[in-house]
Design a protein around this motif. Structure first.
Motif, PDB file in Angstrom:
ATOM      1  N   TYR B 141       0.995  -1.096   0.227  1.00 17.01           N
ATOM      2  CA  TYR B 141       0.056  -0.093   0.160  1.00 17.01           C
ATOM      3  C   TYR B 141       0.996   0.936  -0.118  1.00 17.01           C
ATOM      4  O   TYR B 141       2.526   0.516   0.911  1.00 17.01           O
ATOM      5  N   ARG B 142       0.033   2.482  -0.540  1.00 17.00           N
ATOM      6  CA  ARG B 142       1.482   3.177  -0.700  1.00 17.00           C
ATOM      7  C   ARG B 142       1.878   3.420   1.278  1.00 17.00           C
ATOM      8  O   ARG B 142       0.905   3.517   1.836  1.00 17.00           O
ATOM      9  N   GLY B 143       3.044   4.271   1.210  1.00 19.46           N
ATOM     10  CA  GLY B 143       4.090   4.649   1.736  1.00 19.46           C
ATOM     11  C   GLY B 143       5.116   2.895   2.540  1.00 19.46           C
ATOM     12  O   GLY B 143       5.013   2.946   3.586  1.00 19.46           O
ATOM     13  N   GLU B 144       3.449   2.067   2.543  1.00 19.33           N
ATOM     14  CA  GLU B 144       4.476   0.594   3.143  1.00 19.33           C
ATOM     15  C   GLU B 144       5.557   0.238   2.716  1.00 19.33           C
ATOM     16  O   GLU B 144       5.745   0.245   1.535  1.00 19.33           O
ATOM     17  N   SER B 145       6.495  -0.399   3.233  1.00 18.05           N
ATOM     18  CA  SER B 145       8.217  -0.814   2.602  1.00 18.05           C
ATOM     19  C   SER B 145       8.259  -1.675   2.216  1.00 18.05           C
ATOM     20  O   SER B 145       8.911  -1.836   1.462  1.00 18.05           O
TER      21      SER B 145
END
Ligand SMILES: [Zn+2]
Lengths: 561, 259
Positions: B141-145
C-alpha cells in the motif's frame, strides 16, 4: 452552568486544591451563573482545560507522515457514529481524531508548532477540520531568505516588519525558529555545526539569526516569545550548543510579562557524549542553568516507548535519522523558507540511547525547580503521540512508577542519567502548571489556562479525588483518570462525558496581527515583489492565507504603533 | 471438501468491502451463518445475504478443505480472500480491488480480470488471473516499505502500472505487457514480464526483473553483459545506481531513447 463542589486547582489565581464552584455563562467564567445547568464535581479534580503549546498536528509534514505510514493509519481506526466522524492513526491521527483525543484528555487548546508561510494554507485547511479545541500555528522564520538578508544587513526594523507580514501571511501566532541557518545550508547538502558557523551564501550565523529574531519579536511585543529548536538538535554533545545559545541571548529583555525565549523539546537538546557510544544525559547541567535564569522556558519533548513519527523542519537531522535507522524518509525543500523531513521510528526500552533519552525528559522536568519554566510535551509525534500525556503526568507524580519503568529499561538509563536519584514528585498544583497554566502563560493566552472571571469556560474534570488518592502510590489510577476525562467543558459546553465525546463544536484559531511603520512595511514589500518574481514557484497572490481559510479567527493585536 | 457458491443478487454501484469472503472465515460456519456475515456496501453495513445468493455445504471443514466459488460480476467487490491462509477461492468473472490482500496461503483462481492491488502485501499462496490485472499487482500500500513478501502471482494477460512495487519476495509472472515502473523500489523477489515494460526497476535495491519483450531502461542502470536464458538473448543490467542498488534487470530488447 455551575460546576459544583469540585476540588479546584487554578494556579494562576492561587487556588490550590480548594473545594469550590466554577460558574460559566456565554462561554466564559463568571462570578455567578443563572442558567441553572449543574455539574456535580464533588470528590473530583477540577482543572482549567489543558493547553498544548507544542505539537505537530496540521500541515504538510503531518500529512506526509500519514501518507508514509499506512500501518499507522490502521492502528487507530474507530468507525464514525451519529455524532463523530471516523478516526484513524496513532502517531499521525486524522484531523477528527486529533480533536476528539485532545478533548478526551481534557485538553481544549493545541498549537501546531511549525508552519512554513508557503504551506500555511494547508496548515489552516487541516486546523479547520480539527474539531473542538482552539488552536493556532507557529510560523517558521529561522531559514527564510528575507530574514537572513535583514540579519546580514543589520536591518532590525525591516526584519520586524517582515515578521509582522509573515505572521499575517500565514495567519500565524508566533515566531518559530528551527535549526537556524541549518535548513538553508541543507539546500546545498550541508548544515551548520553550531551557533557561530556561517550560513552559505549569506554569511550570517545562527547566533545572529536568533538574536535578531528575538529582538524583532520583542520590538513587536508579540504575545509569545521566540520558540526555538536548537542547532545540533538530536546529536550527542549538543548540550554545549544549547547552553552557548542561551548565554548568547542573556542580555535580551522581554517586552512583556513572559519569558524572552522558549526552547522547545529540550530532551533532544540535552545530550552529552562525543558520540553514541558514550552518549549520556546532560539534563542536570541544562536544568541548573534554567534554575539560575528565569527568563527562559522549555518543554520536555518526553520520549514514549513504541511507535513515533519524527517530523521537523530540521531536514539534515532527519537525513541522519533515516541513514542511521535505515528507515523510511521523506525530505522536502520549501523554496526560500525552510527544508523539512519525516522519518518514522520505534523507540525501544532495551535500546540504550532511547532509554537514556526517556530518562532525560523526566530529569529536565523534575530538576527544573520552577514549574512555570517547564511545559509537559512529547513533541507529538516526535517523542511519541500526545495520547500518552497521562503516562507522562503519572511519571512526574510518582517516583515508584519511575523506578518500576526504569527496571524494564536498558540499564544505561540508570547509569548515564541522574533519574534514579531524583526524589521529586510533582503535586496537582505543579501538574496544573505544566499542562495548562504554564503553557497558556508562555504562549501569552490571557483567557486560557485559568478559571478566573473572564477566562474561557474551558474546564476539565477528572474522576480522581486529590484528597484521597495518593498519586505517588496510586499512579495507575491517576493515569486512568487523566486518560478519559469525566467531563471536558469547552466554552461552557460539555464536549466529553465519561470519557466519550458528546458534542463537537468548532474551536477558534488564534493568530497575531502586528502593526509596523508604513515605510518599513513598504521596504519589505519591495523585497518580496522581487523574490516572488525571481524565485518563488507561485504568485504572491496565491501565497497569503486568505480569510476564507480561517473561519473562526481570534486575532491578537500587537506591534509597534 | 466444503463448497460454497456465491452469486450477486444485483449490480453494485458502490464498492462492497468483502474481506469476510475467505475460506478461513467460512470454514466453521453453516450457510445460514455465512449469510449473516456483515459487510459494508459503501457506507452501509449489510449482511452477505442482502447482496448475494449463497448456497453450498453446511458442515464445518478445516480452512484447507474449503472451496468458495464466486460466479458473476465481482468487479466492485473488494478485498476478497484478504489474509486467507489456505483453501481455494475460484472467481468466474471479474474481481475488484485488493483481492488476496496479505494472504499467506491457499489459492485464488480468477477466470476473468482482476482490479488494482491484486495480492497486495501477500506473504504466501498463489493467485492466477486468466485475463488482465490492474495497477499495483503484488505491491505494498502507499507508504508501505514492503509489498509482496512471498508466494506467487500469475497474470496471463497484461498488468497495469507499478507492478510489484516494493516487492520483497515471491514471484510475479505477467504474460503480456506491464505498465510504467514495474518493480519500483524492489528489495527482493522476481518479476517476469512476457511483453514490454516501461522504466522497470526504478530505485530497486535487489531482486530480479526479466523483460522478455522490449524495455525502456533508466539511465541509472549499468549494462553488464549479454546472457542467454531459455534460448533468448538478454541484455543484463545492474541497478538502480541512484540508490546504490544491486538489482538485476534482464531485457530482451532495449528501447532507444536515453541509451
Ligand atoms: Zn516539534
Amino acid at each position: 452552568m455551575i460546576i459544583e463542589g469540585g476540588i479546584v486547582y487554578d494556579p494562576i489565581n492561587g487556588v490550590l486544591g480548594e473545594e469550590m464552584d466554577v460558574s460559566i455563562e456565554d462561554g466564559r467564567v463568571v462570578e455567578e451563573s443563572r442558567d441553572g445547568e449543574k455539574i456535580d464535581a464533588r470528590g473530583m479534580l477540577v482543572l482549567p482545560g489543558g493547553v498544548d503549546a507544542h505539537a505537530h498536528i496540521a500541515g504538510a509534514k503531518v500529512n506526509t507522515g500519514r501518507i508514509m505510514r499506512p500501518e499507522d493509519g490502521r492502528r487507530g481506526t474507530e468507525a464514525r457514529t451519529k455524532l463523530l466522524r471516523p478516526s484513524t492513526g496513532y502517531t499521525v491521527p486524522n484531523c477528527y481524531a486529533i480533536g476528539y483525543r485532545y478533548a478526551r484528555l481534557g485538553y481544549t487548546c493545541a498549537f501546531e508548532a511549525a508552519t512554513p508561510i508557503l504551506e500555511a494554507r494547508h496548515t489552516h485547511e487541516e486546523l479547520e477540520e480539527i474539531p473542538i479545541v482552539d488552536k493556532g500555528a507557529l510560523t517558521l522564520f529561522g531559514n527564510n531568505w528575507e530574514v537572513l538578508e535583514c540579519v546580514r544587513d543589520g536591518d532590525l526594523e525591516k526584519l520586524a516588519a517582515f515578521v509582522a507580514w509573515g505572521l499575517r501571511a500565514s495567519r500565524g501566532y508566533g515566531v518559530k525558529v528551527v535549526n537556524p541557518g541549518g535548513g538553508e545550508a541543507w539546500g546545498f547538502g550541508g548544515n551548520v555545526k553550531g551557533i557561530d558557523d556561517p550560513v552559505p551564501n549569506f554569511g550570517v550565523t545562527a547566533r545572529e539569526i536568533i538574536r535578531y529574531l528575538m529582538r524583532a519579536n520583542e520590538a513587536l511585543r508579540l504575545p509569545h516569545s521566540v520558540h526555538l529548536h536548537t542547532n545540533n538538535l538530536g546529536k550527542p554533545g549538543n548540550y554545549e550548543t544549547t547552553l552557548a545559545t542561551l548565554r548568547a541571548v542573556e542580555d535580551i529583555a522581554s517586552s512583556r510579562d513572559r519569558q524572552v525565549l522558549h526552547v522547545t523539546h529540550m530532551q533532544f537538546s540535552a545530550y552529552g557524549g562525543t558520540g553514541w557510544r558514550d552518549f549520556e544525559s546532560k539534563a542536570p547541567e541544562i536544568s541548573d542553568y534554567f534554575n539560575k535564569h528565569d527568563q527562559f522556558t522549555m518543554d520536555m519533548g518526553q520520549l514514549i516507548f513504541g511507535s513515533a513519527t519524527t517530523m521537523t523542519a530540521d531536514a539534515p537531522l532527519e537525513y541522519g535519522n533515516a541513514r542511521l535507522l535505515k528507515a523510511k524518509w521523506s525530505n522536502h525543500d520549501i523554496e526560500l523558507e525552510e527544508s523539512s523531513g519525516v522519518v518514522p521510528l520505534v523507540y525501544g526500552r532495551k535500546n540504550p540511547i532511547n532509554a537514556i533519552q526517556w530518562a532525560i525528559g523526566l530529569e529536565l522536568a523534575l530538576l527544573t525547580e520552577d514549574p512555570w519554566q517547564m511545559i509537559m510535551t512529547t513533541d507529538h509525534p516526535n517523542g511519541g503521540p500526545f495520547v500518552n500525556y497521562p503516562e507522562v503526568v503519572a511519571l512526574l507524580m510518582s517516583r515508584s512508577k519511575r523506578e518500576k519503568e526504569l527496571a524494564t529499561l536498558h540499564d544505561l538509563a540508570s547509569k548515564r542519567s541522574s533519574l534514579p536519584s531524583i526524589e521529586r514528585e510533582m503535586d496537582w498544583n505543579e501538574v496544573a502548571i505544566v499542562t495548562r497554566a504554564g503553557p497558556a502563560r508562555i504562549l501569552g493566552l490571557a483567557e486560557k489556562g485559568h478559571l478566573g472571571v473572564g477566562a474561557d469556560g474551558d474546564v476539565s474534570i477528572y474522576d480522581v479525588n486529590p484528597e484521597k488518592v495518593d498519586p505517588s502510590k496510586e499512579h495507575e489510577e491517576v493515569k486512568a483518570a487523566l486518560a478519559g476525562a469525566k467531563y471536558t467543558i469547552k466554552g461552557g459546553e460539555v464536549v466529553v462525558r465519561d470519557g466519550e465525546v458528546v458534542a463537537v463544536p468548532q474551536g477558534r484559531t488564534y493568530w497575531v496581527d502586528a502593526s509596523v511603520p508604513e515605510d518599513a512595511e513598504a521596504r519589505v514589500k519591495a523585497d518580496l515583489v522581487e523574490k516572488f518574481a525571481k524565485y518563488y514557484s507561485i504568485q504572491m497572490s496565491n501565497y497569503m492565507v486568505q480569510d476564507a481559510y480561517v473561519t473562526r479567527p481570534r486575532v491578537i493585536r500587537a506591534g509597534v504603533i | 471438501m466444503k463448497k460454497v457458491i456465491i452469486k450477486p443478487l444485483r449490480e453494485f454501484w458502490v464498492p462492497v468491502e468483502a474481506e469476510r469472503i475467505s475460506p478461513d472465515i467460512f470454514a466453521p460456519l453453516s450457510i445460514e451463518e455465512i449469510r449473516r456475515l456483515e459487510v459494508w456496501e459503501g457506507n452501509r453495513k449489510v449482511t452477505l445475504s442482502d447482496l448475494f445468493m449463497i448456497s453450498g455445504d453446511d458442515e464445518p471443514a478445516p480452512p484447507g478443505d474449503n472451496e468458495i466459488v464466486l460466479s458473476g460480476d465481482f468487479s466492485r467487490v473488494k478485498r476478497i480472500g484478504e489474509k486467507m491462509t489456505s483453501g481455494t477461492i475460484v472467481i468466474k468473472g471479474d474481481v475488484g480491488m485488493h483481492a488476496g490482500n496479505g494472504m499467506s496461503g491457499g489459492e485464488i483462481l480468477i477466470d476473468g480480470n482482476a482490479g488494482d492491488w491484486l495480492g497486495r502485501e501477500m506473504q504466501g499462496g498463489k493467485i492466477t488471473v486468466s485475463g488482465d490485472a490492474g495497477e499495483y499487482v503484488g505491491a505494498g500500500y502507499r507508504g508501505e516499505s514492503c509489498g509482496m513478501r512471498g508466494g506467487e502471482i500469475l497474470v496471463e494477460g497484461s498488468a497495469g502500472d507499478y507492478l510489484g512495487e516494493h516487492l520483497c519476495g515471491g514471484t510475479i509472472t505477467v504474460g503480456g505487457d506491464a505498465g510504467d515502473f514495474p518493480g519500483i523500489g524492489n528489495r527482493g523477489g522476481a518479476i517476469v514480464i512476457g511483453g514490454n515494460a516501461h522504466l522497470p526497476g526504478a530505485e530497486m535495491a535487489s531482486g530480479t526483473i526479466t523483460v522478455r519483450g522490449r524495455a525502456r531502461v533508466l539511465p541509472s542502470f549499468q549494462r553488464l553483459e549479454t546472457v542467454e536464458i531459455d534460448g533468448i538473448r538478454f541484455d543484463k543490467f545492474l541497478g538502480d545506481l541512484v540508490d546504490d542498488g544491486k538489482g538485476e534487470l534482464f531485457a530482451a530488447s532495449v528501447e532507444d531513447g536515453g541509451r
